[in-house]
Every structure is written in C-alpha cells, then in structure tokens.
Design an enzyme around this catalytic site. Structure first.
Site, mmCIF file in Angstrom:
data_model
loop_
_atom_site.group_PDB
_atom_site.id
_atom_site.type_symbol
_atom_site.label_atom_id
_atom_site.label_comp_id
_atom_site.label_asym_id
_atom_site.label_seq_id
_atom_site.Cartn_x
_atom_site.Cartn_y
_atom_site.Cartn_z
ATOM 1 N N ASN A 149 51.710 55.678 64.476
ATOM 2 C CA ASN A 149 52.675 54.620 64.179
ATOM 3 C C ASN A 149 53.405 54.897 62.866
ATOM 4 O O ASN A 149 54.098 54.046 62.328
ATOM 5 C CB ASN A 149 51.944 53.275 64.133
ATOM 6 C CG ASN A 149 52.899 52.128 64.338
ATOM 7 O OD1 ASN A 149 54.075 52.312 64.656
ATOM 8 N ND2 ASN A 149 52.422 50.919 64.110
ATOM 9 N N ILE A 160 64.830 37.352 75.286
ATOM 10 C CA ILE A 160 63.607 38.156 75.393
ATOM 11 C C ILE A 160 62.372 37.410 74.888
ATOM 12 O O ILE A 160 61.251 37.868 75.051
ATOM 13 C CB ILE A 160 63.800 39.519 74.689
ATOM 14 C CG1 ILE A 160 65.044 40.224 75.224
ATOM 15 C CG2 ILE A 160 62.603 40.432 74.839
ATOM 16 C CD1 ILE A 160 65.059 40.443 76.733
ATOM 17 N N GLY A 161 62.545 36.275 74.246
ATOM 18 C CA GLY A 161 61.362 35.489 73.885
ATOM 19 C C GLY A 161 61.483 34.772 72.563
ATOM 20 O O GLY A 161 61.476 33.551 72.504
ATOM 21 N N SER A 162 61.602 35.536 71.465
ATOM 22 C CA SER A 162 61.577 34.867 70.169
ATOM 23 C C SER A 162 62.973 34.401 69.766
ATOM 24 O O SER A 162 63.983 35.028 70.085
ATOM 25 C CB SER A 162 61.014 35.807 69.112
ATOM 26 O OG SER A 162 61.776 36.979 69.041
ATOM 27 N N ASP A 175 55.227 41.525 77.891
ATOM 28 C CA ASP A 175 55.911 42.580 77.124
ATOM 29 C C ASP A 175 55.043 43.828 76.998
ATOM 30 O O ASP A 175 53.874 43.728 76.635
ATOM 31 C CB ASP A 175 56.206 42.079 75.701
ATOM 32 C CG ASP A 175 57.242 40.971 75.679
ATOM 33 O OD1 ASP A 175 58.131 40.985 76.547
ATOM 34 O OD2 ASP A 175 57.159 40.094 74.790
ATOM 35 N N CYS A 193 61.384 48.120 74.630
ATOM 36 C CA CYS A 193 62.437 48.222 73.606
ATOM 37 C C CYS A 193 63.131 49.581 73.640
ATOM 38 O O CYS A 193 63.434 50.160 72.600
ATOM 39 C CB CYS A 193 61.859 48.007 72.217
ATOM 40 S SG CYS A 193 60.864 46.538 72.082
ATOM 41 N N HIS A 239 69.579 43.959 66.277
ATOM 42 C CA HIS A 239 69.171 44.374 64.929
ATOM 43 C C HIS A 239 70.274 44.119 63.910
ATOM 44 O O HIS A 239 70.043 44.182 62.714
ATOM 45 C CB HIS A 239 68.807 45.862 64.921
ATOM 46 C CG HIS A 239 67.642 46.152 65.817
ATOM 47 N ND1 HIS A 239 67.800 46.627 67.096
ATOM 48 C CD2 HIS A 239 66.321 45.972 65.639
ATOM 49 C CE1 HIS A 239 66.609 46.746 67.655
ATOM 50 N NE2 HIS A 239 65.694 46.348 66.800
HETATM 51 N N1 GLN Z 1 58.811 38.659 73.262
HETATM 52 C C1 GLN Z 1 58.925 39.394 72.049
HETATM 53 C C2 GLN Z 1 60.029 38.797 71.180
HETATM 54 O O1 GLN Z 1 60.986 38.362 71.701
HETATM 55 C C3 GLN Z 1 59.227 40.857 72.312
HETATM 56 C C4 GLN Z 1 59.211 41.679 71.056
HETATM 57 C C5 GLN Z 1 59.292 43.176 71.258
HETATM 58 O O2 GLN Z 1 59.711 43.639 72.287
HETATM 59 N N2 GLN Z 1 58.931 43.946 70.268
HETATM 60 O O3 GLN Z 1 59.952 38.795 69.995
HETATM 61 ZN ZN ZN Z 2 61.861 44.560 72.439
#
Ligand code: GLN
Ligand code: ZN
Length: 765
Positions: free
Chosen positions: A120, A441-443, A609, A654, A705
């Site tokens: 990582n 996508i969620g957040s 995810d 991603c 981003h």
């Molecule tokens: N569901 C997560 C979000 O929307 C996905 C984050 C990710 O893909 N790293 O934050």
């Molecule tokens: Zn992502």
C-alpha cells in the site's frame, strides 16, 4: 559468525514526526533548516535503535523525506526540465515532483505516483525523456547520509535502488516515447561513480535493491542485468561489496539472470513470502557467495516464529557455513508501524503477539545469535515459543462456531437463484427504474460538523442517543438533497462511517485496533490498518439501522452500502497463521448475513464495494494469481448471493482497467457495476462489448477528486462516448467514486448537471 541485517527502517518516527515536519514546512510553519534538522534527528534515532538492538548491518539512505525512488530521480539528475527550470531549492524541487508546486508564480503538477509492488506504499515514477542524460548529483545523498552516520559512530550499509529496477519502474514522459530500459548504458556509469564515492567515504558494503526480479520480465529487462552488473562487478575492490536484494516474491523463474551477479558478494531473498525458494537459491549461489535470508516479515505486524525462521537459516548454514549467511528482514520495514511500545490500549493477551519495526529489529539480532548459540538467547527463544503457543490456543484466535459454519459452505451458496436476465426482469418491475438510472457511489460530504460530533461521541461527550439523532439529521439532509436532484437510486450518505474498513472492523469479532500503528502510504500520508487477529464473525447487524431509517424517509429505492470481503481483508493487517482465503471467507459469511438482513429490512438495492480487488492480484501470472481470483471472486459471491432475484446487487471499483482479469469481474455476477472512468479512456469500456458482458455498468461520468463542476454539455458528451461501447439499456449514470471529500455546493452543482444529462438521453431513447 552469522550476521544480522535490516533492509530498511520506517521513516515517519514514533508519532508521525516526519509527516508533521513535512506538512509544517509545506504550510510555511517550519523553516527549511528546521525541516532538514528533523530529518537528521529521525535518521540518527533510527540508526541508534538498530545499533542498540545489536543489528550488525544497519541500512542508510533508506530514509526519504517523501519517497526513496524520488530521491534517486534527483540523485541521478533525472529531474524533468519543467521542474529544473523553476530554479527551486533542491528540497523544494524534490517536493514539487512529489506533490506539485503552486506558489510564488510557479505552477507545476506532481509526477505520477503508483503502488509499490503489491504493497500500500506508493512511489514516484521516474519520468524519462527521449534525450535523457544522467549524472551524479553534487553532494550525493547516499554518501552524505553514510558520512552522517559514520560521524555519529554508526557504520552503515547504504541502500540503493538498482539501475534495472529504477528504469523498469519508470516511464517515458509525455511527448517522449523512449523505452526507459534502453537508457541503461547512460545510467550504469553513474552507479559506477557512486559506488566508488561510497567506497572512498568508507562504505565496505552496499545493498542494491532489484525488486523487479520477482516479476515476469520482458526480454529487454532481463537482458539488462548482465551488462549492468558486469560493469559493477568489474569494479572489484574499487567498490564496496554488494548484496542484491529482492523481495515480495520468489526469483526462481529468473534464475538465468543470476550469473550476472557472480562477481558480487551475494543476494537477498524473501523467505517469508516464498520459503520454498531457499533450497533452489542455495544451489544457484557461487562458491563464495553469501545468502541474505529474509525471515522477519517486513510487511506485517506479527511476532516472528523463531522456530520456523531458525529452521530456514539452519538449512542455509548447512549448505554455506555460518560466514556466508546473513539473517535479515524479508523486505524494508517501511511497511510496518514504528513501535509496539506506543500501544497502550491493546488487550494484554494480543499485545504479546505483535512485533512492529523496533521489535522486529531485535528479532533479527536474536535470530542471528540463536542459530549459532541458542543458549545465549534461551530466554528470548522461550518467550517467543510461549507467545506463539498462547496465540495458537487463544479463544480469540479460534472460534469453533466460525469454523463449523465454514465447513458447511456449499457451492450453491455462491450462486444467485436465477441467471441475470430473469433477475433483471423482476428487479425492473420491483424497483421501477427508468432508462439511464442515476445514482451515487455512497458517501456524501464528510463535513467538519460530522467529524466534530463523531469525536465528541468517541470521547463520551455526547450520548449514543444524541449521536444517533445527529446521524439521522444528516441522513434527512442527504435525502432531501437527493429529492431536489431527482436521482433514481438514493444512498444514505455514510455520515456514520469514519473509514470504509475500520467501520466494519469495529463491528466484527476478530479485529483489534491500534492507536499509533501508522504506516506510510505516500509522501506524508499514513494509514492505520485494523488488525485481524482471530476468526471473524458478526455479532449483530452493522448497517441496518441507518439504511432502514434512510429507506423509511425516502420515496425512491434506497441503496445499502457495504465494504466487500476482499477490501476488508486487503486494507487490514491479515493474520499470518491461516491462509488469506480462509479469512476472506469468514468476512464473506459475516457480510452475507448483513446483506440478507438489509433485504429483510426493506433494502432492495445493495452495493458491496471491492476497490481493493485488483491490488491483491499476485505479481505474476500463473497458478497463484488464478487461485487468488478464484477465492476472491468466491468470497464476493458468497457475500452477495443470499438474496432474492428481485434484489439488485451492485459493486464498485475505483478503476476501469479490467483487461487482465475481465473474466473475474464478470464472474462476480453483480447486477450493476459502477467503476471509475472519467479520467480514463472511454475505450476501456470496449472490453464489455467484446466480451458480450450482459449486465449493467455505471462508468463514472465525472472526476470526484476535483472541486470543479463540469458543464452539462461535458456530461452529455461523456455519456455519448460511453454509448459507443455500452447498450443504452445497460448504462447507469453516476460519479467516479464516493463524494466524501467534496463540499455540498460542488456535489449539488455537479449532480444537477449529471441528472439533466441523463434525462436528456432518456428522451432520446
Ligand atoms: N461507498 C464508498 C464511498 O462512497 C466507496 C469508496 C471507495 O470506493 N473507495 O465512499
Ligand atoms: Zn471508488
């Protein structure tokens, strides 16, 4: 005498000191002199730790203010002209390449940064020109830092990245088409000069890292070793003696390269990852060459198993004699946290099982003694055996119920009830989705206020009820904004989540968390992965409360949001006593229960995810990679297949480069995939037609981003491009990734344009 050695030590310090110093310097809160002094203080502290532990061979030049490959770019004067032309101070030029520079009228972006093998950690890619030249920088860092240690009374072994790996890990700059490896002839003389300078400074040995040796190499790279190392080997006594280091894999498939190293002192191999390479490697060594045996794991946090390591090192001693064996870490300790001593909150039992960098350094020194005279370190050996026994027997490690459940997993549990076509027919009537459905996508933005309230709750300053109420209000806000935006599938916004893995880890049995165990990810960025210590199970639902509430106040389908088993595993420190496939299956079973519970509570769209699926891919093609894909895909399927046909399973990645493992992505059998695509070429989507992929796909239509709000026309154009590669009935419209790092204004602006563009196409078809 068997010597002990360390390939590299973490740079960030006990309390992320380096991060703090770098960031203070970037923010004009620390002078350059103070920044450099802090670097020097850290280097000295780290050398001293190793010396005090009794390590014989201590590395230098392993420290970097940002990244060690970036150090080498400057060391070889391989800095692209757009940076040198700014005439910045060397350290500012260095940071400009690492992170971009936007100050005092200068505006240059950073060089590309990519993952370091399968870790990582991220390194800065050498970025080379058609007419590239190399020369040794004035006051070369490896010499300077060797002398700095010498002055402090510590004799070190400088670490260099080798010429073949430096070039093989690089790329041509935009506008150039050079294959970096063809620049070898120009680069090798600089190594020759550097090695001579190190010798003159008093270095008697040098570690040259050639980690690309663990890859499958194309012939141009394979063939580069011979000329490079013959030139270096020909230096004889004019250079320090040289150990070529490899790690993160075995080198058996590249044995035909080894004769290139015949004039060198020896090689280092990773015996933690690939202990089975020991015997064949021993046979390959020349009559007086040394083996550096990497037996202490540089990638994990577990106490070494002395019994196992001693057996490996004894095998080497039997073949070579003690003088030709070095006991070492498997790789640099860069990937481990600094010291266990900082952890005050770990359960006492578990604390005894761990070893971070400071502790691993001691292990290396003890092992080197143990293989010659075990009685001299009897107490350490006994304590180690006792720790392993306690771990093996602990009820925390072994949960018979989990094992029993794993034994009952059947092949059918991995498959949905019906094939996609009939599932989709049911989902269509059940969910009433339009063509080109829109979702996120969620957040949603993790505002300052959310962080403040979470902090208060963690510290006990507000009650669980007060915190729950706060979260509900955040969900209400997210839903009213989605109403206004007129999205088709809603999310609750994930306001309750600190981190997409830690959040789940905290709700599962089998995990522990540290307070200071930070590991450098890139530059000043550090991560603190949770640790899997035992069999994993789910004592109670983890996300149902929030999703159920969100669904109850929303008029459109609510998407439940989970982190997949592979990502939970990859972004944690895994156990080293059971195979990762076993841990992944345990996570999958826990998530399967969660998925089914969400469905029972009225959540009929569930996204799992898996952004870490690709990074877990073993470095080489072949059986290991195939096996990984098999268990990774099976884990995802096991986690998601427990639902009715009318429930829609989504997954998210991603990235959009699926070329080398498309069949695995297809095998997930997810009803809908959302992927990153806005910064990539829409052509990458071609693979979906070529492979006649039947299910639905949402390639990200804009880059989350950046704070920039793209115009509606840009969205339309992007969707038009996608329609060249995807069927209209298969295309979802969504952003690249979660929106947690954005501001609400940016989110509203961009999503308004996105929804309008989707509606425009809906009318066309
Ligand atoms: N569901 C997560 C979000 O929307 C996905 C984050 C990710 O893909 N790293 O934050
Ligand atoms: Zn992502």
């Amino acid at each position: 005498m068997v010597q002990s050695s360390v390939l590299g030590f973490p740079r960030i310090g006990v309390l992320r000191d380096l991060k703090k110093a770098n960031e203070a310097y970037w923010g004009d809160k620390l002078s350059q002199a103070d920044l450099l002094a802090e670097g020097k203080r850290l280097r000295l502290a780290h050398w001293k730790i190793q010396k005090d532990a009794g390590v014989d061979i201590i590395p230098s030049n392993d420290f970097a203010h940002y990244d060690h490959i970036l150090d080498h770019i400057q060391l070889f004067n391989a800095v692209p002209e757009r940076y040198t032309s700014q005439k910045l101070d060397p350290i500012d030029e260095y940071f400009a390449m690492g992170r971009g520079h936007q100050k005092g009228g200068v505006d240059v972006p950073a060089l590309e940064m990519v993952k370091w093998f399968d870790s990582n950690y991220h390194y800065v890619k050498p970025t080379l020109q058609d007419n590239q030249t190399f020369s040794l920088s004035k006051d070369p860092k490896p010499v300077r830092e060797f002398l700095e240690a010498k002055e402090a009374g510590i004799h070190t072994r400088p670490v260099l990245v080798g010429p073949v790996s430096f070039l093989a890990l690089g790329k041509a700059d935009r506008g150039s088409s050079v294959d970096p490896i063809t620049l070898l002839d120009k680069l090798v003389p600089v190594y020759v000069e550097l090695l001579k300078a190190l010798k003159a400074a008093g270095a008697d040995s040098v570690q040259i890292d050639e980690p690309v040796l663990v890859y499958d190499l194309r012939p141009e790279i394979k063939n580069a070793f011979k000329p490079a190392y013959e030139a270096i080997g020909a230096l004889g006594d004019a250079a320090p003696s040289i150990i070529v280091a490899t790690y993160f894999g075995d080198i058996v498939h590249n044995f035909d390269i080894l004769p290139a190293f015949s004039k060198l002192k020896g090689i280092h191999v990773d015996l933690v990852r690939n202990p089975e390479q020991l015997e064949p490697v021993l046979k390959q060594l020349g009559p007086s060459q040394t083996l550096s045996a990497g037996v202490v794991d540089g990638r994990n946090i577990w106490k070494n198993n002395f019994q196992k390591s001693i057996a490996l090192v004894q095998t080497a001693i039997k073949a070579l004699g003690p003088e030709r064996v070095i006991v070492s870490t498997s790789s640099s300790l860069l990937h481990t946290p600094h010291t266990l001593a900082s952890e005050k909150k770990l359960p006492a039992e578990v604390y005894e099982w761990f070893s971070f960098a400071v502790e691993k350094v001691k292990e290396v020194a003890v092992l080197a003694k143990a293989v010659v005279d075990p009685e001299a370190v009897r107490a350490e050996l006994d304590a180690n055996a006792a720790s392993w026994k306690s771990r093996a027997e602990s009820s925390r490690t072994n949960d018979p119920k989990v094992k029993e459940r794993q034994a009952q997993v059947t092949p059918e549990m991995h498959n949905r009830k019906s094939p996609f076509d009939s599932r989709y027919a049911q989902q269509k009537t059940h969910l009433k989705l339009p063509l080109f459905p829109t979702t996120t996508i969620g957040s949603f933005p993790q505002t300052q206020e959310i962080r403040v309230q979470r902090n208060k709750f963690t510290k006990g300053e507000i009650s669980a009820e007060q915190y729950d109420d706060f979260i509900k209000k955040e969900i209400d806000l997210a839903i009213s904004i989605q109403d206004e935006l007129d999205l088709d599938v809603y999310v609750h916004g994930e306001p309750e989540r600190n981190d997409m893995v830690q959040y789940f880890g905290e709700r599962l049995t089998g995990y522990v968390f540290t307070t200071h165990a930070w590991v450098q990810s890139y530059g000043s960025r550090c991560v603190r992965p949770p640790i899997i210590v035992g069999d994993i199970s789910r004592p109670a639902p983890m996300t149902v409360k929030e999703s159920k509430y969100a669904a109850s106040v929303s008029k459109k389908p609510m998407k439940g949001m989970l982190t997949g088993p592979v990502t939970c595993l990859r972004w944690s420190f895994p156990r080293d006593d059971v195979h990762q496939s076993v841990q992944c299956q345990q996570l999958a079973l826990a998530l399967r229960d969660e998925v089914v519970d969400l469905e029972k509570n009225g959540i009929f769209v569930i996204q799992v995810d898996e952004p870490a699926l690709r990074e877990g891919l073993p470095l080489r093609k072949g059986s290991e990679r195939d096996a990984y894909l098999q268990w990774a895909v099976d884990s995802f399927k096991l986690a998601t297949a427990g639902v009715e046909d009318s429930t829609q399973i989504h997954s998210h990645f991603c990235y959009s480069e699926f070329q080398d493992f498309f069949h695995a992505i297809a095998a997930l059998d997810a009803d809908v995939l959302s992927i990153e695509n806005s910064k990539s070429d829409a052509k990458l989507l071609k693979v979906f037609i070529d492979e006649a992929y039947p299910r639905h796909i949402g390639p990200g239509v804009y880059d989350i981003h950046s704070p920039r709000i793209p115009a509606e026309a840009e969205f339309k154009q992007r969707i038009q491009e996608m329609l060249q590669f995807l069927r209209p009935d298969q295309l979802w419209i969504n952003p690249d990734c979660g929106l947690k790092t954005r501001k609400w204004d940016e989110v509203k602006g961009a999503l308004t344009h996105m929804v309008n563009a989707a509606k425009y196409f809906r009318e066309q078809y």
